[in-house]
Design a protein around this motif. Structure first.
Motif, PDB file in Angstrom:
ATOM      1  N   LEU A 104       0.828  -1.209   0.000  1.00 43.76           N
ATOM      2  CA  LEU A 104       0.000   0.000   0.000  1.00 43.76           C
ATOM      3  C   LEU A 104       0.864   1.260   0.000  1.00 43.76           C
TER       4      LEU A 104
ATOM      5  N   THR B  16      -0.026   3.411  -3.278  1.00 45.78           N
ATOM      6  CA  THR B  16      -1.125   4.336  -2.966  1.00 45.78           C
ATOM      7  C   THR B  16      -0.530   5.655  -2.483  1.00 45.78           C
TER       8      THR B  16
ATOM      9  N   TRP C 292      -1.328   7.190   0.183  1.00 45.01           N
ATOM     10  CA  TRP C 292      -1.621   7.383   1.599  1.00 45.01           C
ATOM     11  C   TRP C 292      -0.386   7.799   2.398  1.00 45.01           C
TER      12      TRP C 292
END
Length: 227
Positions: free
Chosen positions: A171, A175, A177
């Motif tokens: 992730l 991503t 994030w």
């Protein structure tokens, strides 16, 4: 008590499938492969994880190397005892001593690796390490006083924890994030730092909840004596 002969408690989500996979792998190991070699292979995996974590500060794709290190660690750490049981070459005292002494080192390597990487703040990684070590110490205490060696708490165990770290690595790489930040306790925290903090809190909650339950049970088993 306090050895591999203690009752092993495994209730994790992947326990059934993992047991079958480990027995299958153990039956196919070459004769020259030993449990000790697998143990040290698992230790090497945590070194690879840490190296990958450090290198990922320059290029996040090095987190794939870190994830591969976790796979190495699972292979060696999970398979060493299974190989001994399949071949009936168990060494209960020596095996317990070596395996779980090195667990202290490999656990620190994994959490330090996460803290040295861009994935987690070091203070968050150390908080999670403290919670994990509390549960590890508690496991060894219960092995002695209860004759139970608890490998998992609830539905979570070391394998699920490794998979969580691999998922976080993926992730982080793919991503945005990791770019999101908010101010917490006077510092900037990413979404992954918040996840790490939640993991740390959960580990401590499990520790105190299990302690409270076992304290009540052991208090009845070993009641207060009045003069």
């Amino acid at each position: 008590m306090g050895k591999e002969t203690s009752e092993r408690i495994q209730t994790s989500l992947l326990n059934s499938a993992e047991k079958k996979a480990l027995v299958w792998l153990a039956a196919r190991q070459p004769r020259w492969m030993t449990s000790d070699m697998l143990t040290w292979f698992g230790v090497l995996g945590t070194v690879v994880y840490m190296v990958g974590g450090i290198l990922s500060n320059g290029n996040v794709l090095w987190l794939w190397l870190a994830s591969f290190g976790l796979v190495m660690h699972w292979y060696g750490d999970s398979l060493d005892g299974t190989l001994a049981r399949v071949r009936n070459t168990q060494r209960p005292v020596y095996g317990f001593f070596i395996d779980h002494s090195l667990d202290a080192v490999t656990t620190c390597m994994i959490f330090f690796g996460a803290g040295f990487s861009p994935l987690l703040r070091m203070d968050v990684a150390l908080a999670a390490l403290a919670g994990y070590l509390c549960l590890s110490i508690y496991t060894y205490v219960c092995t002695i006083v209860k004759g139970e060696f608890r490998l998992t708490y609830g539905k979570l165990g070391p394998t699920e924890f490794r998979l969580l770290l691999i998922l976080l690595n993926v992730l982080y790489m793919y991503t945005p994030w990791g770019e999101w930040h908010c101010e917490v306790l006077g510092g900037l925290w990413s979404a992954f730092d918040l996840v790490g903090a939640v993991v740390a809190v959960v580990l401590f909650v499990i520790f105190f909840a299990q302690f409270a339950a076992d304290r009540r049970a052991l208090s009845k088993q070993d009641p207060l004596k009045r003069s």
